[in-house]
Enzyme design. Structure first.
Site, PDB file in Angstrom:
ATOM      1  N   ASN A 116      -5.800  -5.435  -5.267  1.00  6.02           N
ATOM      2  CA  ASN A 116      -4.890  -4.392  -5.755  1.00  6.02           C
ATOM      3  C   ASN A 116      -4.903  -3.192  -4.834  1.00  6.02           C
ATOM      4  O   ASN A 116      -5.920  -2.861  -4.231  1.00  6.02           O
ATOM      5  CB  ASN A 116      -5.234  -4.011  -7.195  1.00  6.02           C
ATOM      6  N   PHE A 120      -4.102   4.589  -8.056  1.00  6.39           N
ATOM      7  CA  PHE A 120      -4.268   5.536  -9.176  1.00  6.39           C
ATOM      8  C   PHE A 120      -2.932   5.933  -9.806  1.00  6.39           C
ATOM      9  O   PHE A 120      -2.648   7.131  -9.974  1.00  6.39           O
ATOM     10  CB  PHE A 120      -5.000   6.811  -8.727  1.00  6.39           C
ATOM     11  N   SER A 182     -12.584   4.151  -4.851  1.00  8.61           N
ATOM     12  CA  SER A 182     -11.385   3.316  -4.730  1.00  8.61           C
ATOM     13  C   SER A 182     -10.938   3.285  -3.278  1.00  8.61           C
ATOM     14  O   SER A 182     -10.890   4.327  -2.623  1.00  8.61           O
ATOM     15  CB  SER A 182     -10.256   3.878  -5.592  1.00  8.61           C
ATOM     16  N   ASN A 184      -7.992   2.751  -2.320  1.00 13.96           N
ATOM     17  CA  ASN A 184      -6.540   2.924  -2.260  1.00 13.96           C
ATOM     18  C   ASN A 184      -6.057   4.370  -2.259  1.00 13.96           C
ATOM     19  O   ASN A 184      -4.863   4.623  -2.314  1.00 13.96           O
ATOM     20  CB  ASN A 184      -5.891   2.166  -3.422  1.00 13.96           C
ATOM     21  N   THR A 185      -6.979   5.307  -2.207  1.00 13.21           N
ATOM     22  CA  THR A 185      -6.603   6.710  -2.017  1.00 13.21           C
ATOM     23  C   THR A 185      -7.218   7.135  -0.695  1.00 13.21           C
ATOM     24  O   THR A 185      -8.447   7.144  -0.577  1.00 13.21           O
ATOM     25  CB  THR A 185      -7.135   7.593  -3.184  1.00 13.21           C
ATOM     26  N   LYS A 222     -19.296   6.291  -9.661  1.00 11.06           N
ATOM     27  CA  LYS A 222     -18.971   4.885  -9.387  1.00 11.06           C
ATOM     28  C   LYS A 222     -18.873   4.682  -7.882  1.00 11.06           C
ATOM     29  O   LYS A 222     -18.124   5.392  -7.200  1.00 11.06           O
ATOM     30  CB  LYS A 222     -17.652   4.514 -10.066  1.00 11.06           C
ATOM     31  N   ASN A 251     -17.211  -0.794  -7.374  1.00 11.37           N
ATOM     32  CA  ASN A 251     -15.750  -0.848  -7.338  1.00 11.37           C
ATOM     33  C   ASN A 251     -15.318  -2.087  -6.538  1.00 11.37           C
ATOM     34  O   ASN A 251     -16.142  -2.927  -6.201  1.00 11.37           O
ATOM     35  CB  ASN A 251     -15.217   0.439  -6.698  1.00 11.37           C
TER      36      ASN A 251
HETATM   37  C1  LIG Z   1      -5.770  -3.898 -10.791  1.00  3.60           C
HETATM   38  C2  LIG Z   1      -7.050  -3.140 -10.731  1.00  3.60           C
HETATM   39  C3  LIG Z   1      -7.039  -1.761 -10.863  1.00  3.60           C
HETATM   40  C4  LIG Z   1      -8.226  -1.050 -10.813  1.00  3.60           C
HETATM   41  N1  LIG Z   1      -8.185   0.303 -10.974  1.00  3.60           N
HETATM   42  C5  LIG Z   1      -9.340   1.008 -10.983  1.00  3.60           C
HETATM   43  C6  LIG Z   1      -9.331   2.397 -11.214  1.00  3.60           C
HETATM   44  O1  LIG Z   1      -8.283   2.999 -11.449  1.00  3.60           O
HETATM   45  N2  LIG Z   1     -10.518   3.054 -11.181  1.00  3.60           N
HETATM   46  C7  LIG Z   1     -11.704   2.416 -10.952  1.00  3.60           C
HETATM   47  O2  LIG Z   1     -12.753   3.062 -10.966  1.00  3.60           O
HETATM   48  N3  LIG Z   1     -11.738   1.081 -10.739  1.00  3.60           N
HETATM   49  C8  LIG Z   1     -10.596   0.376 -10.754  1.00  3.60           C
HETATM   50  N4  LIG Z   1     -10.631  -0.971 -10.546  1.00  3.60           N
HETATM   51  C9  LIG Z   1     -11.922  -1.615 -10.245  1.00  3.60           C
HETATM   52  C10 LIG Z   1     -12.595  -2.215 -11.483  1.00  3.60           C
HETATM   53  O3  LIG Z   1     -12.919  -1.228 -12.412  1.00  3.60           O
HETATM   54  C11 LIG Z   1     -13.873  -2.974 -11.078  1.00  3.60           C
HETATM   55  O4  LIG Z   1     -14.796  -2.062 -10.546  1.00  3.60           O
HETATM   56  C12 LIG Z   1     -13.613  -4.059 -10.044  1.00  3.60           C
HETATM   57  O5  LIG Z   1     -12.395  -4.698 -10.306  1.00  3.60           O
HETATM   58  C13 LIG Z   1     -14.718  -5.091 -10.008  1.00  3.60           C
HETATM   59  O6  LIG Z   1     -14.832  -5.756 -11.236  1.00  3.60           O
HETATM   60  P1  LIG Z   1     -14.196  -7.208 -11.515  1.00  3.60           P
HETATM   61  O7  LIG Z   1     -14.583  -8.094 -10.381  1.00  3.60           O
HETATM   62  O8  LIG Z   1     -14.740  -7.613 -12.842  1.00  3.60           O
HETATM   63  O9  LIG Z   1     -12.713  -7.000 -11.563  1.00  3.60           O
HETATM   64  C14 LIG Z   1      -9.451  -1.715 -10.593  1.00  3.60           C
HETATM   65  C15 LIG Z   1      -9.452  -3.108 -10.467  1.00  3.60           C
HETATM   66  C16 LIG Z   1      -8.279  -3.825 -10.538  1.00  3.60           C
HETATM   67  C17 LIG Z   1      -8.327  -5.317 -10.402  1.00  3.60           C
END
Ligand SMILES: Cc1cc2nc3c(=O)[nH]c(=O)nc-3n(C[C@H](O)[C@H](O)[C@H](O)COP(=O)(O)O)c2cc1C
Length: 368
Positions: A116, A120, A182, A184-185, A222, A251
């Site tokens: 992704n 944000f 993240s 992406n910022t 985080k 993350n």
């Molecule tokens: C589509 C998407 C959007 C996410 N947006 C955020 C976010 O806004 N803030 C954040 O701290 N982590 C965000 N994450 C990261 C998740 O909170 C998590 O740390 C990461 O996906 C790893 O966990 P997983 O393998 O179970 O998905 C996002 C993940 C995905 C897939």
């Protein structure tokens, strides 16, 4: 059944549209009292032995929804109904922003992964604070609020943006998370350096205490899985020094390791953060490292690649008091929470540990 449905319906849809559709169903279901009671009874049965306490908060279990799924705090009860013991909303930024242009979410189905670059997208701290303030909870659940930097705010002014969000949101947060990880910022992850992180966390701590004088809102940070090991140690030391309540690891990653050959090469090359199964090994490694460094002084939250109860159990043994997931929920569907709880309870029962708390970090504490 869900897997068949996923293949026939969701997999044929754009991933972000599928997300919104599923989200709408969850929100609709929670509005109908008989339905939500029934769904919660089936999908979120309580296991007494899994009761968990972290930074002074009591939860039905250790398993929560990771940030990013409910960015705007619109489905807290819905996610609680599906068996998540805590729900972390956000990331919320100081000001509202649309995020990156679409398409920005990609499924790597054979790898059980997602990429992704949402960037944000969220309603901003004011709107989300109002939503939380006027919310009438249906289910009792712990709500974490994850905050990040507004894209247009320069890196040098990041602290003011986080402080603005803190002032608006801290009163409505059971715990607060400073997200500096993240991918992406632009520039956000530079805030993980101790020189940048120390003043940032100090400012957020002060803002939370100023705004919510009667309660010490637990504060967590985080981190990214892409930090070098010595930087993980540095963040751990800083967290202890500043009296932080927790660290969330991790993350998404900008690396593309752990992928098989089955996912489309064009998708693998998409820019953004990779989550899901390929992240599992590195997230676990970072967690172990953190626990070896901080022990029980700080609560650790394990997230990244958790697929099933065994993964969740391994995180607990590696030092996590709480675990979270996101990507596997997309592939496993609404029965995921139930399966994790059932599996965790079974593992605890056959383990040498009397309580879940006793199991936390047991693998790292073991003499080798
Ligand atoms: C589509 C998407 C959007 C996410 N947006 C955020 C976010 O806004 N803030 C954040 O701290 N982590 C965000 N994450 C990261 C998740 O909170 C998590 O740390 C990461 O996906 C790893 O966990 P997983 O393998 O179970 O998905 C996002 C993940 C995905 C897939």
């Amino acid at each position: 059944m869900y897997k068949l449905f996923f293949r026939l319906v969701f997999q044929r849809m754009d991933p972000e549209r599928a997300h919104h559709l599923a989200f709408r169903w969850i929100r609709l279901a929670v509005r109908v009292p008989v339905l939500r009671t029934f769904v919660a009874a089936v999908l979120a049965p309580r296991h007494k032995e899994l009761r968990t306490e972290a930074f002074g908060l009591r939860m039905h279990g250790p398993f929560g929804l990771a940030a990013g799924f409910d960015k705007n705090a619109v489905a807290i009860d819905g996610m609680s109904m599906l068996g998540f013991d805590h729900v972390e909303i956000g990331t919320v930024t100081g000001e509202p922003q649309p995020g990156n242009p679409k398409k920005r979410l990609f499924r790597l189905v054979p790898d059980r992964a997602l990429i992704n670059r949402m960037g944000f997208n969220n309603d901003g701290s004011l709107a989300v604070a109002r939503r939380l303030a006027t919310r009438t909870p249906v289910f009792r659940t712990v709500v974490g609020v994850n905050i990040g930097k507004t894209k247009v705010v320069p890196e040098a002014e990041a602290a003011e943006d986080y402080v603005k969000s803190t002032e608006r949101l801290a009163a409505h947060a059971d715990y607060l998370v400073v997200n500096v990880s993240s991918p992406n910022t632009p520039g956000l992850r530079n805030l993980q350096s101790t020189e940048a992180l120390r003043p940032l966390l100090t400012a957020v701590r002060e803002a939370a205490d100023r705004t919510v004088p009667g309660r010490r809102v637990p504060l967590l940070v985080k981190i990214a899985p892409d930090l070098a090991d010595e930087d993980v140690d540095a963040v751990a030391d800083l967290a202890v020094e500043l009296g932080l309540d927790g660290i969330i690891a991790t993350n998404t990653t900008i690396a593309r390791e752990g992928l098989g050959l089955a996912s489309e090469p064009a998708l693998v090359k998409e820019a953004g953060g990779l989550s899901g199964a390929p992240l599992r090994a590195r997230s676990l490694e970072v967690l172990r490292r953190l626990y070896a460094r901080v022990g029980d002084r700080i609560v650790l939250v394990g997230v990244g690649g958790i697929q099933d109860a065994e993964d969740a159990w391994q995180r607990i043994l590696a030092g996590a008091t709480l675990v979270q997931g996101y990507s596997a929920f997309v592939y496993e569907g609404p029965f995921w929470g139930r399966a994790i709880h059932k599996g965790l309870a079974a593992r605890l029962r056959t383990s040498p540990y009397a309580t879940l708390a006793d199991a936390v970090g047991a693998d790292v504490r073991k003499p080798v």
